[in-house]
Design an enzyme around this catalytic site. Structure first.
Site, PDB file in Angstrom:
ATOM      1  N   PHE A  88      15.157  57.748  12.137  1.00 13.03           N
ATOM      2  CA  PHE A  88      15.346  56.718  11.170  1.00 13.03           C
ATOM      3  C   PHE A  88      14.678  56.921   9.932  1.00 13.03           C
ATOM      4  O   PHE A  88      13.373  57.316  10.113  1.00 13.03           O
ATOM      5  CB  PHE A  88      15.268  55.204  11.787  1.00 13.03           C
ATOM      6  CG  PHE A  88      15.542  54.179  10.748  1.00 13.03           C
ATOM      7  CD1 PHE A  88      17.038  54.055  10.210  1.00 13.03           C
ATOM      8  CD2 PHE A  88      14.726  53.327  10.501  1.00 13.03           C
ATOM      9  CE1 PHE A  88      17.059  52.924   9.641  1.00 13.03           C
ATOM     10  CE2 PHE A  88      14.995  52.320   9.494  1.00 13.03           C
ATOM     11  CZ  PHE A  88      16.276  51.929   9.033  1.00 13.03           C
ATOM     12  N   ASP A 159       5.440  57.065  16.660  1.00 10.92           N
ATOM     13  CA  ASP A 159       6.623  56.224  16.004  1.00 10.92           C
ATOM     14  C   ASP A 159       7.160  56.018  17.226  1.00 10.92           C
ATOM     15  O   ASP A 159       8.157  56.624  17.704  1.00 10.92           O
ATOM     16  CB  ASP A 159       7.570  57.088  15.037  1.00 10.92           C
ATOM     17  CG  ASP A 159       8.530  55.937  14.653  1.00 10.92           C
ATOM     18  OD1 ASP A 159       8.553  54.908  15.403  1.00 10.92           O
ATOM     19  OD2 ASP A 159       9.190  56.293  13.534  1.00 10.92           O
ATOM     20  N   HIS A 162      11.339  53.184  19.378  1.00 10.45           N
ATOM     21  CA  HIS A 162      12.367  53.213  20.320  1.00 10.45           C
ATOM     22  C   HIS A 162      11.635  53.357  21.997  1.00 10.45           C
ATOM     23  O   HIS A 162      12.330  53.156  22.995  1.00 10.45           O
ATOM     24  CB  HIS A 162      13.025  54.454  20.348  1.00 10.45           C
ATOM     25  CG  HIS A 162      13.757  54.870  19.090  1.00 10.45           C
ATOM     26  ND1 HIS A 162      14.481  55.826  18.872  1.00 10.45           N
ATOM     27  CD2 HIS A 162      13.802  54.026  18.129  1.00 10.45           C
ATOM     28  CE1 HIS A 162      14.710  55.746  17.458  1.00 10.45           C
ATOM     29  NE2 HIS A 162      14.720  54.853  17.069  1.00 10.45           N
ATOM     30  N   GLN A 185      12.461  44.776  15.390  1.00  7.05           N
ATOM     31  CA  GLN A 185      13.817  44.672  14.588  1.00  7.05           C
ATOM     32  C   GLN A 185      14.825  43.999  15.488  1.00  7.05           C
ATOM     33  O   GLN A 185      14.817  44.156  16.817  1.00  7.05           O
ATOM     34  CB  GLN A 185      13.993  45.586  13.725  1.00  7.05           C
ATOM     35  CG  GLN A 185      15.193  45.471  12.984  1.00  7.05           C
ATOM     36  CD  GLN A 185      16.563  46.084  13.746  1.00  7.05           C
ATOM     37  OE1 GLN A 185      16.353  46.997  14.709  1.00  7.05           O
ATOM     38  NE2 GLN A 185      17.797  45.626  13.291  1.00  7.05           N
ATOM     39  N   LYS A 188      16.105  46.341  18.643  1.00 10.43           N
ATOM     40  CA  LYS A 188      14.818  47.184  19.232  1.00 10.43           C
ATOM     41  C   LYS A 188      14.932  46.488  20.608  1.00 10.43           C
ATOM     42  O   LYS A 188      15.421  45.466  20.862  1.00 10.43           O
ATOM     43  CB  LYS A 188      13.520  47.159  18.548  1.00 10.43           C
ATOM     44  CG  LYS A 188      13.699  47.814  17.336  1.00 10.43           C
ATOM     45  CD  LYS A 188      14.052  49.276  17.453  1.00 10.43           C
ATOM     46  CE  LYS A 188      14.812  50.103  16.072  1.00 10.43           C
ATOM     47  NZ  LYS A 188      13.999  50.235  15.013  1.00 10.43           N
ATOM     48  N   ARG A 217      -8.884  40.461   3.384  1.00  7.85           N
ATOM     49  CA  ARG A 217      -9.719  39.503   3.825  1.00  7.85           C
ATOM     50  C   ARG A 217     -10.220  39.406   5.197  1.00  7.85           C
ATOM     51  O   ARG A 217      -9.302  39.313   6.030  1.00  7.85           O
ATOM     52  CB  ARG A 217      -8.649  38.165   3.464  1.00  7.85           C
ATOM     53  CG  ARG A 217      -9.680  36.898   3.264  1.00  7.85           C
ATOM     54  CD  ARG A 217      -8.547  35.803   2.560  1.00  7.85           C
ATOM     55  NE  ARG A 217      -9.428  34.861   2.304  1.00  7.85           N
ATOM     56  CZ  ARG A 217      -8.836  33.636   1.833  1.00  7.85           C
ATOM     57  NH1 ARG A 217      -7.523  33.498   1.794  1.00  7.85           N
ATOM     58  NH2 ARG A 217      -9.673  32.550   1.513  1.00  7.85           N
ATOM     59  N   TYR A 224     -12.722  33.912  -0.455  1.00  2.87           N
ATOM     60  CA  TYR A 224     -11.917  34.712  -1.372  1.00  2.87           C
ATOM     61  C   TYR A 224     -12.814  35.988  -1.568  1.00  2.87           C
ATOM     62  O   TYR A 224     -12.686  36.777  -2.346  1.00  2.87           O
ATOM     63  CB  TYR A 224     -11.359  34.286  -2.528  1.00  2.87           C
ATOM     64  CG  TYR A 224     -10.603  33.103  -2.362  1.00  2.87           C
ATOM     65  CD1 TYR A 224      -9.263  33.182  -1.989  1.00  2.87           C
ATOM     66  CD2 TYR A 224     -11.118  31.899  -2.778  1.00  2.87           C
ATOM     67  CE1 TYR A 224      -8.496  32.076  -1.817  1.00  2.87           C
ATOM     68  CE2 TYR A 224     -10.268  30.766  -2.134  1.00  2.87           C
ATOM     69  CZ  TYR A 224      -8.799  31.003  -2.096  1.00  2.87           C
ATOM     70  OH  TYR A 224      -8.141  29.917  -1.866  1.00  2.87           O
ATOM     71  N   ARG A 234       1.098  39.977   7.596  1.00  2.08           N
ATOM     72  CA  ARG A 234       1.021  39.131   8.722  1.00  2.08           C
ATOM     73  C   ARG A 234       2.294  38.734   9.526  1.00  2.08           C
ATOM     74  O   ARG A 234       3.216  38.310   8.795  1.00  2.08           O
ATOM     75  CB  ARG A 234      -0.019  38.010   8.391  1.00  2.08           C
ATOM     76  CG  ARG A 234      -1.243  38.224   7.907  1.00  2.08           C
ATOM     77  CD  ARG A 234      -2.161  37.155   7.569  1.00  2.08           C
ATOM     78  NE  ARG A 234      -1.599  36.286   6.776  1.00  2.08           N
ATOM     79  CZ  ARG A 234      -1.920  35.978   5.710  1.00  2.08           C
ATOM     80  NH1 ARG A 234      -2.870  36.899   5.059  1.00  2.08           N
ATOM     81  NH2 ARG A 234      -1.330  35.178   4.665  1.00  2.08           N
TER      82      ARG A 234
HETATM   83  C1  LIG Z   1      13.566  50.734  13.728  1.00  2.00           C
HETATM   84  C2  LIG Z   1      12.670  52.103  13.619  1.00  2.00           C
HETATM   85  C3  LIG Z   1      11.524  52.054  12.478  1.00  2.00           C
HETATM   86  C4  LIG Z   1      11.343  50.993  11.810  1.00  2.00           C
HETATM   87  O1  LIG Z   1      11.423  49.620  12.183  1.00  2.00           O
HETATM   88  P1  LIG Z   1      11.734  48.082  11.129  1.00  2.00           P
HETATM   89  O2  LIG Z   1      11.129  47.117  12.013  1.00  2.00           O
HETATM   90  O3  LIG Z   1      13.217  48.159  11.351  1.00  2.00           O
HETATM   91  O4  LIG Z   1      10.980  48.325   9.932  1.00  2.00           O
HETATM   92  C5  LIG Z   1      10.811  53.013  12.446  1.00  2.00           C
HETATM   93  N1  LIG Z   1      10.968  54.263  13.033  1.00  2.00           N
HETATM   94  C6  LIG Z   1      12.358  54.246  13.876  1.00  2.00           C
HETATM   95  C7  LIG Z   1      12.644  55.711  14.553  1.00  2.00           C
HETATM   96  C8  LIG Z   1      13.213  53.238  14.023  1.00  2.00           C
HETATM   97  O5  LIG Z   1      14.161  53.417  15.045  1.00  2.00           O
END
Ligand SMILES: *Cc1c(COP(=O)(O)O)cnc(C)c1O
Length: 386
Positions: A88, A159, A162, A185, A188, A217, A224, A234
């Site tokens: 992705f 990453d 998944h 997301q 997921k 911060r 500040y 956040r």
């Molecule tokens: C879903 C996904 C992301 C990003 O996630 P978001 O929460 O949609 O920004 C990053 N890397 C891979 C491989 C993904 O499938």
């Protein structure tokens, strides 16, 4: 003649009174951001503990999780990040957004994970990070990649968008010695619609990321004192409350998906022309974010027609990712000094997989064996017709 009803699959996302109570709890706190409430703090502790320890920073989404992790690792202008070409787009966009060059490399034709030899060949003195994507939950070869990275003076960023709950040789993501970024997301394996997290081993790196994700911060600042360049990433209290509930369901769902993928992939492997995603015995717990298979030799057009046919028959099927270097976005900022054709020539497996790969939503793997037998029969009919 009415069409066959088609197999039934559970909905996604899933929720029950656990999420309802969690949302109510977050509402009643009267403070809906992490600086006032306790849901985000609690979720961070629970998510880290679930993944074998370390320090989890909850953020707005998975793309931001990758960005803040890369920044803490010193990625920026003048550096390169090696990413799989079949992923992705967030994997490369995160590096490009913070001023680095994303260098796509080929993937393995059977696991669809970043290829170790191709990664080795792409390392330069500017390589700061190698970013394996655990495709569909199947862990990339972290033993070989760790060695490559340490020999090159680079680091690994997993990453793990998944790979919630995944294990490599019995070790959980937080026990593998590298930083990992997750997404929550909507699609997921655990979700609050949007959301993300970074898992750090080093508490100092967590603190650095914390500052960056909160406008530079310190946690207790009221005057500040913005100490470093940052932004606001956040997570809010509602998302964290929902994610605490989702986390409690993750392991039992993984158990079901592991069992169902063993069943479905055996059936799919018997369909002439279909090759399911391979496993790796060292990736000994796979949460199965997607059920993927290839139709080796098929054109993109023929594959897309097959996906349409599966969807018509009631199967939640999708076309595999486009090669990242074949998107317009990839070339706008932070592309390597190479032509599309040159990258394509050194990524033959990505060229093929991105055209002939199909994936089914992981909710199929929460369905009954009966539904999966029907699914495999639908795939067999559609392939024979296509
Ligand atoms: C879903 C996904 C992301 C990003 O996630 P978001 O929460 O949609 O920004 C990053 N890397 C891979 C491989 C993904 O499938």
């Amino acid at each position: 003649m009415s069409p066959r009803p088609g197999p039934t699959f559970p909905d996604w996302p899933q929720f029950d009174d656990t999420e309802r109570r969690a949302l109510d709890r977050a509402l009643s706190q009267g403070q809906w951001w992490r600086m006032g409430g306790s849901e985000v703090d609690s979720f961070e502790r629970e998510f880290a503990a679930h993944h074998g320890g370390g320090h989890a920073l909850a953020v707005t989404n998975g793309t931001h999780a990758l960005e803040v992790a890369l920044e803490v690792m010193g990625v920026g202008p003048g550096t390169e990040v090696i990413v799989p070409a079949f992923t992705f787009i967030s994997s490369s966009q995160a590096a490009q957004r913070i001023g680095a060059v994303a260098v796509p490399v080929d993937v393995d034709p059977d696991t669809y994970n970043i290829d170790v030899a191709a990664t080795a060949a792409a390392i330069t003195p500017r390589t700061r990070v190698i970013m394996p994507v655990h495709m569909a939950g199947l862990m990339a070869d972290l033993d070989a990649l760790d060695k490559l990275a340490s020999d090159a003076g680079a680091r690994i960023l997993q990453d793990a968008a998944h790979a919630h709950g995944a294990r490599w040789q019995g070790r959980r993501v937080g026990e593998l010695g590298s930083i990992a970024a997750f997404s929550f997301q909507n699609g997921k394996l655990m979700t609050a619609g949007e959301g993300g997290a970074v898992l750090f081993g080093d508490p100092d790196e967590y603190e650095k990321a914390f500052l960056r994700h909160s406008c530079g911060r310190p946690r207790t600042d009221r005057r500040y004192h913005h100490q470093v360049a940052g932004t606001n990433m956040r997570m809010n209290e509602f998302s964290a409350a929902v994610l605490r509930a989702q986390l409690s369901r993750l392991d039992s769902q993984i158990d079901v998906r592991e069992q169902r993928w063993a069943y479905l992939s055996t059936l799919l492997a018997q369909v002439p022309g279909v090759r399911p995603q391979a496993g790796d015995p060292r990736a000994d717990r796979n949460p199965h974010y997607m059920a993927m298979f290839r139709l080796p030799g098929w054109s993109e057009e023929r594959r897309n027609l097959l996906v349409d046919r599966l969807v018509e028959a009631g199967v939640p099927a999708f076309a595999g990712f486009r090669a990242i270097y074949r998107t317009a976005a990839f070339w706008q900022v932070g592309a390597p000094d190479e032509s599309v054709d040159a990258i394509a020539a050194r990524c033959p497996h990505t060229e093929a997989i991105s055209q002939d790969c199909v994936w089914l939503h992981h909710r199929t793997l929460l369905a009954s064996e009966q539904a999966l037998a029907e699914t495999a029969a639908i795939v067999a009919d559609a392939v024979a017709a296509g």
